[in-house]
Scaffold this motif. Structure first.
Motif, PDB file in Angstrom:
ATOM      1  N   PRO A 161       3.484   9.060  -3.509  1.00  0.00           N
ATOM      2  CA  PRO A 161       3.068  10.300  -4.195  1.00  0.00           C
ATOM      3  C   PRO A 161       2.177  10.022  -5.410  1.00  0.00           C
ATOM      4  CG  PRO A 161       5.399  10.394  -3.694  1.00  0.00           C
ATOM      5  CD  PRO A 161       4.947   9.000  -3.383  1.00  0.00           C
ATOM      6  N   GLY A 162       2.505   8.994  -6.174  1.00  0.00           N
ATOM      7  CA  GLY A 162       1.684   8.646  -7.328  1.00  0.00           C
ATOM      8  C   GLY A 162       0.296   8.191  -6.924  1.00  0.00           C
ATOM      9  N   ARG A 163       0.200   7.401  -5.854  1.00  0.00           N
ATOM     10  CA  ARG A 163      -1.105   6.940  -5.368  1.00  0.00           C
ATOM     11  C   ARG A 163      -1.950   8.106  -4.867  1.00  0.00           C
ATOM     12  NH1 ARG A 163      -2.021   1.531  -3.404  1.00  0.00           N
ATOM     13  NH2 ARG A 163      -0.485   0.121  -4.240  1.00  0.00           N
ATOM     14  N   ILE A 164      -1.321   9.019  -4.140  1.00  0.00           N
ATOM     15  CA  ILE A 164      -2.057  10.185  -3.626  1.00  0.00           C
ATOM     16  C   ILE A 164      -2.522  11.056  -4.794  1.00  0.00           C
ATOM     17  CG2 ILE A 164      -1.817  12.328  -2.306  1.00  0.00           C
ATOM     18  CD1 ILE A 164       0.019  10.748  -0.384  1.00  0.00           C
TER      19      ILE A 164
ATOM     20  N   TYR B   5      -3.130  10.074  -7.875  1.00  0.00           N
ATOM     21  CA  TYR B   5      -4.219   9.371  -8.557  1.00  0.00           C
ATOM     22  C   TYR B   5      -5.524   9.497  -7.772  1.00  0.00           C
ATOM     23  CZ  TYR B   5      -7.077   5.571 -10.344  1.00  0.00           C
ATOM     24  OH  TYR B   5      -8.119   4.844 -10.853  1.00  0.00           O
ATOM     25  N   ALA B   6      -5.452   9.361  -6.451  1.00  0.00           N
ATOM     26  CA  ALA B   6      -6.657   9.471  -5.619  1.00  0.00           C
ATOM     27  C   ALA B   6      -7.248  10.880  -5.710  1.00  0.00           C
ATOM     28  CB  ALA B   6      -6.327   9.120  -4.171  1.00  0.00           C
ATOM     29  N   LEU B   7      -6.392  11.894  -5.681  1.00  0.00           N
ATOM     30  CA  LEU B   7      -6.885  13.269  -5.792  1.00  0.00           C
ATOM     31  C   LEU B   7      -7.521  13.531  -7.160  1.00  0.00           C
ATOM     32  CD1 LEU B   7      -4.089  15.293  -3.969  1.00  0.00           C
ATOM     33  CD2 LEU B   7      -6.464  15.005  -3.251  1.00  0.00           C
ATOM     34  N   MET B   8      -6.865  13.091  -8.215  1.00  0.00           N
ATOM     35  CA  MET B   8      -7.415  13.311  -9.557  1.00  0.00           C
ATOM     36  C   MET B   8      -8.723  12.553  -9.753  1.00  0.00           C
ATOM     37  SD  MET B   8      -5.862  15.552 -11.185  1.00  0.00           S
ATOM     38  CE  MET B   8      -6.642  15.307 -12.761  1.00  0.00           C
ATOM     39  N   THR B   9      -8.788  11.331  -9.249  1.00  0.00           N
ATOM     40  CA  THR B   9     -10.019  10.554  -9.372  1.00  0.00           C
ATOM     41  C   THR B   9     -11.144  11.219  -8.589  1.00  0.00           C
ATOM     42  OG1 THR B   9      -8.716   8.539  -9.591  1.00  0.00           O
ATOM     43  CG2 THR B   9     -11.024   8.269  -9.045  1.00  0.00           C
ATOM     44  N   SER B  10     -10.828  11.759  -7.424  1.00  0.00           N
ATOM     45  CA  SER B  10     -11.849  12.424  -6.617  1.00  0.00           C
ATOM     46  C   SER B  10     -12.296  13.735  -7.248  1.00  0.00           C
ATOM     47  CB  SER B  10     -11.312  12.704  -5.210  1.00  0.00           C
ATOM     48  OG  SER B  10     -11.017  11.506  -4.553  1.00  0.00           O
TER      49      SER B  10
ATOM     50  N   ARG C 181       0.804  -1.216   0.000  1.00  0.00           N
ATOM     51  CA  ARG C 181       0.000   0.000   0.000  1.00  0.00           C
ATOM     52  C   ARG C 181       0.843   1.274   0.000  1.00  0.00           C
ATOM     53  NH1 ARG C 181      -5.163  -1.307  -0.772  1.00  0.00           N
ATOM     54  NH2 ARG C 181      -5.813  -3.105   0.402  1.00  0.00           N
ATOM     55  N   PHE C 182       2.119   1.178   0.325  1.00  0.00           N
ATOM     56  CA  PHE C 182       2.921   2.385   0.463  1.00  0.00           C
ATOM     57  C   PHE C 182       3.985   2.529  -0.623  1.00  0.00           C
ATOM     58  CE2 PHE C 182       1.262   1.598   4.721  1.00  0.00           C
ATOM     59  CZ  PHE C 182       0.649   2.812   4.945  1.00  0.00           C
ATOM     60  N   ASN C 183       3.930   1.682  -1.647  1.00  0.00           N
ATOM     61  CA  ASN C 183       4.852   1.880  -2.760  1.00  0.00           C
ATOM     62  C   ASN C 183       4.316   3.005  -3.642  1.00  0.00           C
ATOM     63  OD1 ASN C 183       2.649   0.387  -3.676  1.00  0.00           O
ATOM     64  ND2 ASN C 183       3.835  -0.601  -5.293  1.00  0.00           N
ATOM     65  N   ASP C 184       5.173   3.816  -4.161  1.00  0.00           N
ATOM     66  CA  ASP C 184       4.801   4.962  -5.014  1.00  0.00           C
ATOM     67  C   ASP C 184       3.710   5.803  -4.358  1.00  0.00           C
ATOM     68  OD1 ASP C 184       4.839   6.652  -7.234  1.00  0.00           O
ATOM     69  OD2 ASP C 184       3.279   5.488  -8.241  1.00  0.00           O
TER      70      ASP C 184
END
Length: 163
Positions: free
Chosen positions: A47-50, A52-57, A42-45
């Motif tokens: 910044p990329g995950r955050i 993606y979550a912001l853009m999806t939201s 869950r904690f790899n990449d």
């Protein structure tokens, strides 16, 4: 600007509310930790995950993907409440510092107009979603996947509500 006693009381209230929020998230964390072990990292990449979550939201792309008409109603509610968060932060800052947003300049006019427009959008979105939920025949949207584990009380409540 607020009087000093109001600032102190608001700060105490915000602190107490923050403690309850942190306690609630901690309880959710404990509940998740007791479950099955994570099957993926869950904690790899991060910044990329955050990102993606912001853009999806922010874009609400998943809501628009399958049901564009419902997506419009949902996004009206979502964007209205996101703007309400900004309005509340601005109101709190106005209470603690010497500034205010007035409608005598273009920025203030835009801010107040956007607040009014998004408030109307929230009202229309909620009414539209309520009409859809209670008065239309789109009951398939409110069914659960057969593989989803449900509490027996919820399973009987949803089956009787969709009849």
């Amino acid at each position: 600007m607020l009087p000093d006693i109001h600032k102190i009381l608001f700060a105490l209230y915000a602190l107490v509310a923050g403690v309850f929020v942190v306690w609630g998230f901690y309880r959710l964390y404990l509940r998740n930790v007791r479950g099955a072990a994570a099957t993926e990292t869950r904690f790899n990449d991060l910044p990329g995950r955050i990102g993606y979550a912001l853009m999806t939201s922010v874009t609400q792309e998943r809501v628009f993907r399958k049901r564009p008409a419902i997506g419009v109603l949902h996004s009206m509610v979502f964007y209205g409440f996101v703007f309400y968060l900004l309005v509340n932060v601005v109101d709190a800052l106005e209470g603690f510092f010497h500034f205010a947003i007035h409608s005598d300049n273009p920025l203030g006019i835009a801010y107040n107009f956007l607040a009014d427009l998004l408030s109307a959008g929230v009202i229309l979105g909620v009414i539209g979603l309520m009409v859809r939920r209670f008065f239309t025949g789109g009951k398939r949207d409110f069914n659960f996947n057969e593989k989803t584990l449900l509490h027996p009380g919820l399973k009987t409540a949803t089956s009787s509500a969709t009849r």
